[in-house]
Design an enzyme around this catalytic site. Structure first.
Site, PDB file in Angstrom:
ATOM      1  N   THR A  49       0.611  -1.004   0.006  1.00  0.00           N
ATOM      2  CA  THR A  49      -0.076  -0.110   0.024  1.00  0.00           C
ATOM      3  C   THR A  49       0.920   1.466  -0.023  1.00  0.00           C
ATOM      4  OG1 THR A  49      -1.755  -1.273   1.290  1.00  0.00           O
ATOM      5  CG2 THR A  49      -2.025   1.115   1.086  1.00  0.00           C
ATOM      6  N   ARG A 142      -0.337 -11.731  -5.731  1.00  0.00           N
ATOM      7  CA  ARG A 142       0.719 -10.601  -6.291  1.00  0.00           C
ATOM      8  C   ARG A 142       2.021 -11.267  -6.512  1.00  0.00           C
ATOM      9  NH1 ARG A 142      -0.039  -4.901  -6.082  1.00  0.00           N
ATOM     10  NH2 ARG A 142      -1.872  -4.286  -4.843  1.00  0.00           N
ATOM     11  N   LYS A 165       1.390 -12.588   8.317  1.00  0.00           N
ATOM     12  CA  LYS A 165       0.080 -11.671   7.771  1.00  0.00           C
ATOM     13  C   LYS A 165      -0.133 -12.569   6.302  1.00  0.00           C
ATOM     14  CE  LYS A 165      -1.019  -7.699   4.949  1.00  0.00           C
ATOM     15  NZ  LYS A 165      -0.362  -6.418   4.272  1.00  0.00           N
TER      16      LYS A 165
END
Length: 296
Positions: A49, A142, A165
């Protein structure tokens, strides 16, 4: 749990930029302050991000150092230091540790990828070189590389590998991670639409995109869950689903940067190959933000 880094919501900070793509540190500082004042439990700098993929090495280091200095110990700072180049990941991790980051977030190697044996070797080499706890980051959509539950279980034995995560989106796989590795590492949701399901499997929080825009509301999901109000947490998760979907209707962080710009955090600059949010999608995002009271 060993080396617990934070419990609750860690904001995966977007990096405010000017229209020419330069980093707007004034807006970034205000965003950090607002996040902390809103009660956020941790800050993550230079993740996906944060557009770390298009930062120079010097910019990457500058953003990590700036975040640590601006946070000034008020909340833990997690530095994104992952790479598909193990040597570079080690170097960036050492740097982040040296300037005071509380932990590092390491995405699975992308493009060249790795076997599961290679992932164990990659992460072990970084953990051996680190002086701070590490969070593994699994996002195969990704990276093209899936960090499997058995691999998490093996890596969880390392004293400095503290958490994972999980952004695979595969709840069945995440349940297996919890079953096989949960005794050795903490579990964070990497998807805003899966906070409650992952908390229900023993997760301790989320590394969140939407908390850039609605930190208090995102925090409230965890607060309700931890207080035993699972139904209330689930209800709020569902109420925020429209915003979550709009934040991922185009490639992250395109939408969240448009939202932050509308709130006065930077001009909304974004670096190629990412492009500004389409006008139609932006109109829908801003309308939803108004419904939630984020915008007047």
């Amino acid at each position: 749990m060993k080396n617990e880094i934070f419990r609750g919501i860690g904001t995966a900070l977007a990096t405010p930029m000017n229209l020419d793509g330069s980093i707007d540190y004034e807006a970034f500082g205000r965003l950090i302050d607002w996040q902390i004042e809103s009660g956020i439990n941790a800050l993550i700098a230079c993740g996906t991000t944060g557009e770390s993929a298009t930062m120079t090495e010097d910019e990457h280091k500058d953003v990590i150092r700036f975040t640590v200095e601006r946070a000034a110990g008020r909340v833990p700072v997690v530095a994104g230091t992952g790479s598909n180049n193990t040597a570079l990941a080690i170097s960036m991790t050492k740097y982040a540790c040296s300037v005071g980051a509380d932990a590092c977030l390491l995405v699975a190697p992308y493009y060249n990828k790795a076997t599961q044996e290679g992932l164990i070797a990659h992460y072990t080499a970084i953990a051996d070189a680190s002086t701070k706890p590490l969070i593994l980051y699994n996002i195969p959509s990704r990276t093209g590389c899936n960090l499997l539950p058995a691999t998490c279980a093996a890596l969880g034995k390392h004293p400095r590998i503290a958490a994972v995560k999980e952004a695979s989106g595969n709840i069945s796989q995440i349940v297996s991670v919890a079953a096989m590795a949960g005794q050795d590492m903490d579990l964070y949701s990497g998807n805003d639409d899966q906070i409650v399901p992952i908390l229900a499997m023993g997760g301790i929080g989320c590394i969140s995109v939407m908390s850039n825009l609605v930190p208090k509301e995102t925090l409230e999901i965890c607060k309700r869950f931890f207080a035993g109000d699972v139904a209330g947490a689930a209800k709020l998760q569902c109420q925020l689903l429209a915003l979550i979907r709009l934040l991922f209707c185009e490639v992250n962080p395109i939408p969240v940067k448009a939202g932050l710009a509308a709130m006065g955090y930077g001009e909304g600059g974004i670096r190629l190959p990412l492009t500004p949010m389409s006008e139609g999608a932006k109109e829908k995002l801003l309308l939803e933000m108004k419904k939630l009271g984020v915008l007047a």
